[in-house]
Design an enzyme around this catalytic site. Structure first.
Site, mmCIF file in Angstrom:
data_model
loop_
_atom_site.group_PDB
_atom_site.id
_atom_site.type_symbol
_atom_site.label_atom_id
_atom_site.label_comp_id
_atom_site.label_asym_id
_atom_site.label_seq_id
_atom_site.Cartn_x
_atom_site.Cartn_y
_atom_site.Cartn_z
ATOM 1 N N TYR A 440 -8.990 34.093 -52.912
ATOM 2 C CA TYR A 440 -8.882 33.564 -51.535
ATOM 3 C C TYR A 440 -9.841 32.400 -51.293
ATOM 4 O O TYR A 440 -10.656 32.075 -52.138
ATOM 5 C CB TYR A 440 -8.966 34.668 -50.484
ATOM 6 C CG TYR A 440 -10.171 35.577 -50.397
ATOM 7 C CD1 TYR A 440 -11.394 35.286 -50.945
ATOM 8 C CD2 TYR A 440 -10.054 36.784 -49.694
ATOM 9 C CE1 TYR A 440 -12.469 36.150 -50.810
ATOM 10 C CE2 TYR A 440 -11.128 37.654 -49.552
ATOM 11 C CZ TYR A 440 -12.333 37.320 -50.113
ATOM 12 O OH TYR A 440 -13.381 38.168 -49.981
ATOM 13 N N GLU A 441 -9.658 31.791 -50.141
ATOM 14 C CA GLU A 441 -10.375 30.545 -49.817
ATOM 15 C C GLU A 441 -10.054 29.419 -50.785
ATOM 16 O O GLU A 441 -10.919 28.609 -51.120
ATOM 17 C CB GLU A 441 -11.888 30.785 -49.792
ATOM 18 C CG GLU A 441 -12.396 31.406 -48.531
ATOM 19 C CD GLU A 441 -11.742 30.827 -47.304
ATOM 20 O OE1 GLU A 441 -11.561 29.600 -47.248
ATOM 21 O OE2 GLU A 441 -11.375 31.596 -46.416
ATOM 22 N N GLY A 442 -8.824 29.403 -51.262
ATOM 23 C CA GLY A 442 -8.427 28.413 -52.251
ATOM 24 C C GLY A 442 -8.683 28.997 -53.629
ATOM 25 O O GLY A 442 -9.842 29.213 -54.014
ATOM 26 N N GLN A 447 -10.112 24.924 -56.530
ATOM 27 C CA GLN A 447 -11.506 24.469 -56.392
ATOM 28 C C GLN A 447 -11.816 23.425 -57.463
ATOM 29 O O GLN A 447 -12.463 22.409 -57.216
ATOM 30 C CB GLN A 447 -12.495 25.651 -56.548
ATOM 31 C CG GLN A 447 -12.292 26.780 -55.552
ATOM 32 C CD GLN A 447 -12.420 26.325 -54.116
ATOM 33 O OE1 GLN A 447 -13.227 25.455 -53.793
ATOM 34 N NE2 GLN A 447 -11.626 26.895 -53.240
#
Ligand SMILES: Cc1cc2nc3c(=O)[nH]c(=O)nc-3n(C[C@H](O)[C@H](O)[C@H](O)COP(=O)(O)OP(=O)(O)OC[C@H]3O[C@@H](n4cnc5c(N)ncnc54)[C@H](O)[C@@H]3O)c2cc1C
Length: 597
Positions: A440-442, A447
């Site tokens: 999650y969060e990319g 990233q």
């Protein structure tokens, strides 16, 4: 029952000796953060995590969250009371502005507390964690009225926050987003659509839940340029600040998932819910990025946190479990066998986790201080460097700390042999919980692409050049110090590999972007190794000074120096492999026809 002890002493070494917090006394909020005060605050935080959060970790995993027939969600036994203790302790607003009820202390202290919270109970820690991200977004992009309406309640912890980006057909590619916002004519919008995987989307811990939702205003352009951000409370808020009627947002179901069972991952249905624009129309991603960047760093901290708690349990087990004899003769002849910690392979495994944890902690403290400088310094030049570093280091912290955090949870589990696979020891939970941080969060591949595709070239490469110069200058300044040779030489070599890889991208990826895509993950890890190596070199320097001062810390500093040597000897050489992988380019990877996979 798994054990956990917050590493307060290690943090104090970082804040007193490696990156002295006192040097930043000129920044707002720092004058109050004297070393004694900081230690007292962290000791309190450690107590909450060790005594209240950690004992609920295993039971929270086993019980999970339940969606009731009326759409409400019940969190595991004890979570609500633990969250209330967190809120009552003022932890939510530790670093939040005083004008909205926060304590205004350095945000680096909050980052450190996030590690303790995430080690002790990752699922529970996500409820306040997301709220802090939402607070940051509202501070930066909310109207004065929105700030007055939401921030004091969120900062005192009676209301929590969420972030709503993901939809069934879009996660990474938010340009595909379909949730609609139709103007109601009174300044509010009617929000309709379905969001999935919403962490802490519904629960029983707070009086109200403040959803930050990405949606497309009727008639807005397609793609990412037509996305806006809205604040959508679960209960509408009356003029006097009290709660009014229920808004048109509800939890349709909860996901059954691999880990973080104590955190409610909700499908959220918006049926004409009333929402208010945050920031400018069609600039929602820009506003949401404040929350996403906060959250990305916090997720990096989660990776480190799982590595730390898994390590602590693996060490306890390795000192206790008797199997086989040392290769150099029995070390505990009075026992039927030696504890497994005598075996080189066990020590190698444990040291590789320890060397990562201590450097990872230095990395988040260094980044946390840069975050404070970026937000609080009045010195333009200093602020710019810190802002540049935040942009550059966010994908590295997120991607590297979570990839290795998961690897380390697996390594620590391995120390338990078959017992690590059995749920009651808790090692399986650390592995399952750590896994989500890579996604999650990319997802971490994204990233890596953010680092290579956006951050390297930003402002003509200013951030990356500043970092290379800083590390290079540190190596040069300390090159003559015999006691640091074992740290400086490998760091210098690693930096050289990173510079070569960067140059290779400049020469080979502009015309052929697949070369950047194929090498991005290796580059992110190469970058991470150099950052962690730099942290080790700085810690080694501080440890030598501290050791020379006496004060009975020689043994501890020797252990620190030895751990750093292990990193340099056994982990840093990977930079050469990463460079070799990057420079093979994308040809073989891309040559394979889709149907041949
Ligand atoms: C437990 C849990 C909690 C979550 N909490 C939240 C939350 O609170 N709020 C929220 O909005 N979302 C949340 N999410 C969603 C999460 O952020 C997304 O799952 C994640 O961003 C990936 O999106 P996706 O699942 O649609 O995967 P996809 O976007 O379909 O990606 C699939 C794979 O393809 C790769 N990929 C995609 N595009 C590219 C590209 N251009 N280049 C290279 N590789 C690519 C990705 O790296 C990934 O490995 C949560 C998810 C889970 C599982």
């Amino acid at each position: 029952m798994p054990v956990y002890k917050a590493p307060v002493e290690d943090v104090m070494f970082l804040l007193n000796d490696v990156f002295p917090i006192e040097r930043h006394n000129n920044l707002p909020g720092f004058a109050d953060a004297t070393p004694d005060t900081v230690e007292a605050i962290l000791a309190e935080g450690a107590k909450l995590c060790e005594e209240v959060f950690a004992p609920l970790n295993l039971s929270g995993d086993q019980e999970g969250c339940t969606r009731n027939p009326d759409g409400s969600v019940t969190t595991p036994k004890g979570f609500r009371e633990a969250y209330e203790a967190y809120a009552a302790g003022g932890w939510m607003g530790l670093a939040a502005p005083e004008e909205f009820g926060g304590q205004g202390l350095p945000s680096v202290l909050n980052t450190i507390m996030q590690e303790f919270v995430s080690s002790s109970n990752l699922a529970l820690g996500m409820y306040p964690g997301l709220t802090q991200g939402a607070i940051a977004a509202l501070i930066e992009h909310g109207t004065e009225e929105q700030k007055r309406t939401y921030l004091p309640k969120m900062i005192e912890g009676t209301w929590t926050g969420t972030m709503n980006l993901t939809e069934p057909h879009c996660g990474t590619d938010l340009g595909l987003l379909k949730t609609k916002a139709v103007p109601n004519g009174d300044g509010s919008y009617a929000i309709s659509g379905t969001k999935i995987f919403i962490s802490a989307g519904e629960h029983d811990m707070a009086e109200n839940i403040v959803h930050l939702v990405l949606a497309r205003i009727d008639g807005a352009p397609a793609g990412t340029k037509g996305i806006s951000l809205f604040v959508v409370p679960k209960f509408l808020v009356k003029e006097d600040g009290s709660l009014g009627e229920r808004n048109g947002v509800s939890c349709g179901s909860l996901e059954h998932k691999m880990g973080i069972h104590g955190n409610a991952t909700a499908v959220m249905n918006y049926d004409g819910a009333r929402g208010w624009l945050v920031g400018e129309a069609n600039r929602g991603l820009n506003a949401m990025f404040v929350m996403m960047n906060e959250a990305r760093l916090a997720v990096g901290v989660q990776g480190l946190a799982q590595s730390e708690v898994a390590y602590q349990n693996a060490v306890a087990y390795a000192k206790d479990r008797l199997q086989g004899r040392s290769l150099t003769g029995a070390k505990f002849p009075d026992k039927p066998a030696d504890p497994i910690i005598v075996h080189p392979d066990v020590r190698r495994t444990l040291l590789s986790i320890k060397a990562f944890n201590e450097a990872g902690r230095a990395f988040i403290v260094w980044t946390g201080l840069n975050n404070d400088i970026a937000h609080r310094s009045s010195d333009e030049a200093q602020r710019q460097v810190a802002e540049d570093y935040m942009g550059l280091m966010t994908p590295v912290a997120k991607g590297v700390l979570t990839d290795l955090g998961f690897d380390n949870a697996v390594k620590a589990q391995q120390m338990f042999g078959g017992h690590g696979y059995i749920e009651e020891w808790g090692m399986s939970q650390f592995v399952r919980d750590a896994r989500i941080a890579m996604i999650y969060e990319g997802a971490n591949g994204i990233q890596a692409m953010d680092l290579v595709g956006r951050k390297l070239g930003k402002d003509g490469g200013r951030a990356v050049m500043t970092f290379f110069n800083e590390v290079g200058a540190f190596c040069q300044e300390n090159a003559g110090d015999e006691s640091l040779k074992a740290y400086i030489a490998p760091l210098q070599q690693g930096l050289g590999h990173l510079q070569q890889a960067t140059m290779w991208f400049m020469q080979n990826a502009m015309a052929k972007p697949d070369n950047a895509g194929a090498g991005a993950t290796d580059y992110m890890h190469l970058f991470g190794l150099v950052v962690l190596g730099y942290m080790w070199a700085r810690m080694a320097k501080a440890a030598q000074v501290k050791k020379a001062e006496g004060n009975g810390v020689a043994e501890k500093m020797d252990a620190k120096l030895l751990t750093g040597r292990f990193f340099m000897e056994r982990m840093m050489p990977e930079t050469a492999t990463r460079l070799a992988l990057i420079t093979t380019g994308a040809d073989t990877t891309m040559a394979m026809p889709v149907e041949a996979f």
